[in-house]
Design a protein around this motif. Sequence first.
Motif, PDB file in Angstrom:
ATOM      1  N   ILE A 172      -3.391   8.809 -57.202  1.00 53.58           N
ATOM      2  CA  ILE A 172      -4.099   7.773 -56.443  1.00 53.58           C
ATOM      3  C   ILE A 172      -3.309   7.409 -55.189  1.00 53.58           C
ATOM      4  CG2 ILE A 172      -4.771   5.336 -56.483  1.00 53.58           C
ATOM      5  CD1 ILE A 172      -5.625   5.732 -59.378  1.00 53.58           C
ATOM      6  N   PHE A 173      -1.986   7.328 -55.325  1.00 57.50           N
ATOM      7  CA  PHE A 173      -1.149   7.023 -54.161  1.00 57.50           C
ATOM      8  C   PHE A 173      -1.258   8.130 -53.114  1.00 57.50           C
ATOM      9  CE2 PHE A 173       2.733   7.132 -51.690  1.00 57.50           C
ATOM     10  CZ  PHE A 173       2.927   5.803 -51.364  1.00 57.50           C
ATOM     11  N   LEU A 174      -1.321   9.394 -53.566  1.00 59.36           N
ATOM     12  CA  LEU A 174      -1.345  10.524 -52.641  1.00 59.36           C
ATOM     13  C   LEU A 174      -2.680  10.685 -51.942  1.00 59.36           C
ATOM     14  CD1 LEU A 174       0.577  13.306 -54.598  1.00 59.36           C
ATOM     15  CD2 LEU A 174       1.227  12.323 -52.406  1.00 59.36           C
ATOM     16  N   TYR A 175      -3.777  10.604 -52.700  1.00 60.97           N
ATOM     17  CA  TYR A 175      -5.076  11.019 -52.166  1.00 60.97           C
ATOM     18  C   TYR A 175      -6.028   9.863 -51.894  1.00 60.97           C
ATOM     19  CZ  TYR A 175      -3.205  15.495 -53.518  1.00 60.97           C
ATOM     20  OH  TYR A 175      -2.394  16.594 -53.637  1.00 60.97           O
ATOM     21  N   ALA A 176      -5.606   8.643 -52.138  1.00 59.07           N
ATOM     22  CA  ALA A 176      -6.434   7.495 -51.758  1.00 59.07           C
ATOM     23  C   ALA A 176      -6.242   7.144 -50.290  1.00 59.07           C
ATOM     24  CB  ALA A 176      -6.098   6.283 -52.617  1.00 59.07           C
ATOM     25  N   GLN A 177      -5.211   7.731 -49.663  1.00 57.16           N
ATOM     26  CA  GLN A 177      -4.966   7.490 -48.245  1.00 57.16           C
ATOM     27  C   GLN A 177      -4.832   8.842 -47.559  1.00 57.16           C
ATOM     28  OE1 GLN A 177      -1.215   5.496 -47.734  1.00 57.16           O
ATOM     29  NE2 GLN A 177      -0.200   6.673 -49.309  1.00 57.16           N
ATOM     30  N   PRO A 178      -5.417   9.013 -46.389  1.00 55.99           N
ATOM     31  CA  PRO A 178      -5.409  10.313 -45.732  1.00 55.99           C
ATOM     32  C   PRO A 178      -4.084  10.700 -45.107  1.00 55.99           C
ATOM     33  CG  PRO A 178      -6.514   8.693 -44.348  1.00 55.99           C
ATOM     34  CD  PRO A 178      -6.200   8.002 -45.650  1.00 55.99           C
ATOM     35  N   ALA A 179      -3.288   9.727 -44.687  1.00 58.67           N
ATOM     36  CA  ALA A 179      -2.062  10.035 -43.956  1.00 58.67           C
ATOM     37  C   ALA A 179      -0.979  10.542 -44.887  1.00 58.67           C
ATOM     38  CB  ALA A 179      -1.564   8.790 -43.218  1.00 58.67           C
ATOM     39  N   GLN A 180      -0.213  11.519 -44.401  1.00 54.03           N
ATOM     40  CA  GLN A 180       0.903  12.070 -45.154  1.00 54.03           C
ATOM     41  C   GLN A 180       2.208  11.548 -44.555  1.00 54.03           C
ATOM     42  OE1 GLN A 180       1.167  14.332 -47.770  1.00 54.03           O
ATOM     43  NE2 GLN A 180      -1.014  14.170 -48.137  1.00 54.03           N
ATOM     44  N   SER A 181       3.163  11.218 -45.399  1.00 56.50           N
ATOM     45  CA  SER A 181       4.455  10.736 -44.932  1.00 56.50           C
ATOM     46  C   SER A 181       5.531  11.333 -45.812  1.00 56.50           C
ATOM     47  CB  SER A 181       4.503   9.205 -44.999  1.00 56.50           C
ATOM     48  OG  SER A 181       4.396   8.784 -46.349  1.00 56.50           O
ATOM     49  N   HIS A 182       6.808  11.036 -45.468  1.00 56.11           N
ATOM     50  CA  HIS A 182       7.909  11.518 -46.295  1.00 56.11           C
ATOM     51  C   HIS A 182       7.846  10.904 -47.688  1.00 56.11           C
ATOM     52  CE1 HIS A 182       9.816  13.697 -43.036  1.00 56.11           C
ATOM     53  NE2 HIS A 182       9.709  12.629 -42.256  1.00 56.11           N
ATOM     54  N   LEU A 183       7.375   9.667 -47.778  1.00 55.44           N
ATOM     55  CA  LEU A 183       7.222   9.030 -49.080  1.00 55.44           C
ATOM     56  C   LEU A 183       6.185   9.769 -49.914  1.00 55.44           C
ATOM     57  CD1 LEU A 183       7.936   6.741 -50.996  1.00 55.44           C
ATOM     58  CD2 LEU A 183       6.216   5.322 -49.849  1.00 55.44           C
ATOM     59  N   ASN A 184       5.106  10.241 -49.256  1.00 54.98           N
ATOM     60  CA  ASN A 184       4.087  11.012 -49.947  1.00 54.98           C
ATOM     61  C   ASN A 184       4.670  12.287 -50.549  1.00 54.98           C
ATOM     62  OD1 ASN A 184       2.655   9.197 -48.102  1.00 54.98           O
ATOM     63  ND2 ASN A 184       0.823  10.263 -48.796  1.00 54.98           N
ATOM     64  N   LYS A 185       5.601  12.905 -49.833  1.00 55.94           N
ATOM     65  CA  LYS A 185       6.215  14.131 -50.344  1.00 55.94           C
ATOM     66  C   LYS A 185       7.016  13.844 -51.604  1.00 55.94           C
ATOM     67  CE  LYS A 185       6.595  16.040 -45.687  1.00 55.94           C
ATOM     68  NZ  LYS A 185       7.517  16.438 -44.605  1.00 55.94           N
ATOM     69  N   GLY A 186       7.698  12.701 -51.613  1.00 53.03           N
ATOM     70  CA  GLY A 186       8.437  12.329 -52.815  1.00 53.03           C
ATOM     71  C   GLY A 186       7.522  12.086 -53.992  1.00 53.03           C
ATOM     72  N   VAL A 187       6.382  11.432 -53.753  1.00 48.90           N
ATOM     73  CA  VAL A 187       5.409  11.204 -54.824  1.00 48.90           C
ATOM     74  C   VAL A 187       4.788  12.523 -55.258  1.00 48.90           C
ATOM     75  CG1 VAL A 187       3.271  10.006 -55.449  1.00 48.90           C
ATOM     76  CG2 VAL A 187       4.943   8.875 -53.994  1.00 48.90           C
ATOM     77  N   ALA A 188       4.578  13.438 -54.309  1.00 50.32           N
ATOM     78  CA  ALA A 188       4.027  14.751 -54.644  1.00 50.32           C
ATOM     79  C   ALA A 188       4.965  15.518 -55.570  1.00 50.32           C
ATOM     80  CB  ALA A 188       3.760  15.548 -53.373  1.00 50.32           C
ATOM     81  N   ILE A 189       6.275  15.360 -55.384  1.00 54.49           N
ATOM     82  CA  ILE A 189       7.234  16.003 -56.287  1.00 54.49           C
ATOM     83  C   ILE A 189       7.104  15.429 -57.691  1.00 54.49           C
ATOM     84  CG2 ILE A 189       9.703  16.221 -56.811  1.00 54.49           C
ATOM     85  CD1 ILE A 189      10.223  16.505 -53.848  1.00 54.49           C
ATOM     86  N   LEU A 190       6.895  14.116 -57.792  1.00 56.31           N
ATOM     87  CA  LEU A 190       6.666  13.492 -59.097  1.00 56.31           C
ATOM     88  C   LEU A 190       5.436  14.080 -59.764  1.00 56.31           C
ATOM     89  CD1 LEU A 190       7.182  11.199 -61.200  1.00 56.31           C
ATOM     90  CD2 LEU A 190       5.728   9.741 -59.771  1.00 56.31           C
ATOM     91  N   ASN A 191       4.380  14.287 -58.977  1.00 60.71           N
ATOM     92  CA  ASN A 191       3.112  14.764 -59.512  1.00 60.71           C
ATOM     93  C   ASN A 191       3.149  16.247 -59.876  1.00 60.71           C
ATOM     94  OD1 ASN A 191       0.294  14.876 -60.062  1.00 60.71           O
ATOM     95  ND2 ASN A 191      -0.078  15.597 -58.003  1.00 60.71           N
ATOM     96  N   THR A 192       3.798  17.065 -59.038  1.00 56.87           N
ATOM     97  CA  THR A 192       3.750  18.513 -59.216  1.00 56.87           C
ATOM     98  C   THR A 192       4.905  19.084 -60.024  1.00 56.87           C
ATOM     99  OG1 THR A 192       4.913  18.814 -57.106  1.00 56.87           O
ATOM    100  CG2 THR A 192       2.506  18.851 -57.051  1.00 56.87           C
ATOM    101  N   VAL A 193       6.008  18.351 -60.126  1.00 52.70           N
ATOM    102  CA  VAL A 193       7.200  18.894 -60.790  1.00 52.70           C
ATOM    103  C   VAL A 193       7.628  18.045 -61.981  1.00 52.70           C
ATOM    104  CG1 VAL A 193       9.602  19.604 -60.491  1.00 52.70           C
ATOM    105  CG2 VAL A 193       7.983  19.883 -58.600  1.00 52.70           C
ATOM    106  N   VAL A 194       7.852  16.758 -61.744  1.00 55.82           N
ATOM    107  CA  VAL A 194       8.466  15.905 -62.767  1.00 55.82           C
ATOM    108  C   VAL A 194       7.542  15.712 -63.968  1.00 55.82           C
ATOM    109  CG1 VAL A 194       9.430  13.629 -63.251  1.00 55.82           C
ATOM    110  CG2 VAL A 194       9.883  14.725 -61.048  1.00 55.82           C
ATOM    111  N   VAL A 195       6.282  15.341 -63.707  1.00 57.64           N
ATOM    112  CA  VAL A 195       5.362  15.072 -64.820  1.00 57.64           C
ATOM    113  C   VAL A 195       5.096  16.319 -65.656  1.00 57.64           C
ATOM    114  CG1 VAL A 195       3.041  14.318 -65.427  1.00 57.64           C
ATOM    115  CG2 VAL A 195       4.319  13.092 -63.676  1.00 57.64           C
ATOM    116  N   PRO A 196       4.783  17.503 -65.051  1.00 56.01           N
ATOM    117  CA  PRO A 196       4.615  18.691 -65.886  1.00 56.01           C
ATOM    118  C   PRO A 196       5.865  19.060 -66.680  1.00 56.01           C
ATOM    119  CG  PRO A 196       3.679  19.067 -63.723  1.00 56.01           C
ATOM    120  CD  PRO A 196       4.425  17.772 -63.645  1.00 56.01           C
TER     121      PRO A 196
END
Length: 237
Positions: A186-210
Amino acid sequence: MDICFISTVVPGMLKGFVTQAVPISLELCITQSYIYFLVGMAEFFLFAVMSFDRYLAICHPLRYTTIMHRLTYIRLIAGVWLGSFSTTLLPTVLVMKLKFCKNVIDSFFCDVSPLLKNSCTDTTMIELLSLVAASILYISVLVTVVSYVKIVLEVMKIDSADGRGKASSTCSSHAIVVTLIYGSCIFLYAQPAQSHLNKGVAILNTVVVPLLNPFIYTLRNHTVRRSISDKLLIFCK
C-alpha cells in the motif's frame, strides 16, 4: 510464490551491489516486471482465500469439511492464478508497445513506475490499468479485514483460554505475513512517485518478507519446534 518472487528480483539486486549497475535488455526487463506483478497479484488473491479459509475453520467448524473439499481447493487455486494472469497481461502488452527515450532504471528491479518514466510516449492508459489492478489489493485487504473481524468476534465468545489459544494460533502466522505485505505494498503503490524511501520499502516487500515467510509459517508447527529443540540440545552437548 516466495521462491519465484526472490528468484525474479534478488539475483540482479545482488549483482548490483558488486557492479553498481546491472545491464538488462528491454525484453528481460519487461519479463521481470511481468513475473513480479503476476506472482504478487496471485499472492494477494491467495491471502484473501486464506483469510476466508481461516474464517470458515473458526466460525463454521462443523461445515468446514463440506465447503472446503479437494474440488474447492482446485477451483480456488485456479482462480488465483487465472485472476492474476488476466489482470497483469494487458498492462504488460501495452508496455511492450511503448517507445523509450531513456535507458536507466532508477530502481534495483524493473518496477512499473521507473520503467514508465523512461518512456517518451503517452502512458496514461497503462497508468489507469495499473490503478485498476492496484484496486485488487484493496479488495483483498477488505476481504481479509472482514474475515479477521469476524474471527476476533468469534474468538471472544470462546470461554476457555485453551480454545482461544488454538484459534489465535491458527491465524497468527497468516496475520503477521498479511500485515507486512499489505503495509509495504500500500505504501509503494498507493502513491505514484518513487523515492529512495520507496526503494527501502520495496526491499522489505521483495526480499525480507519472502525470506521470513518460511520461518513465520513453520515455527508455529509443534513438530518443527520440537525438531529444532532436539537439534539444539544435541549441538549444545
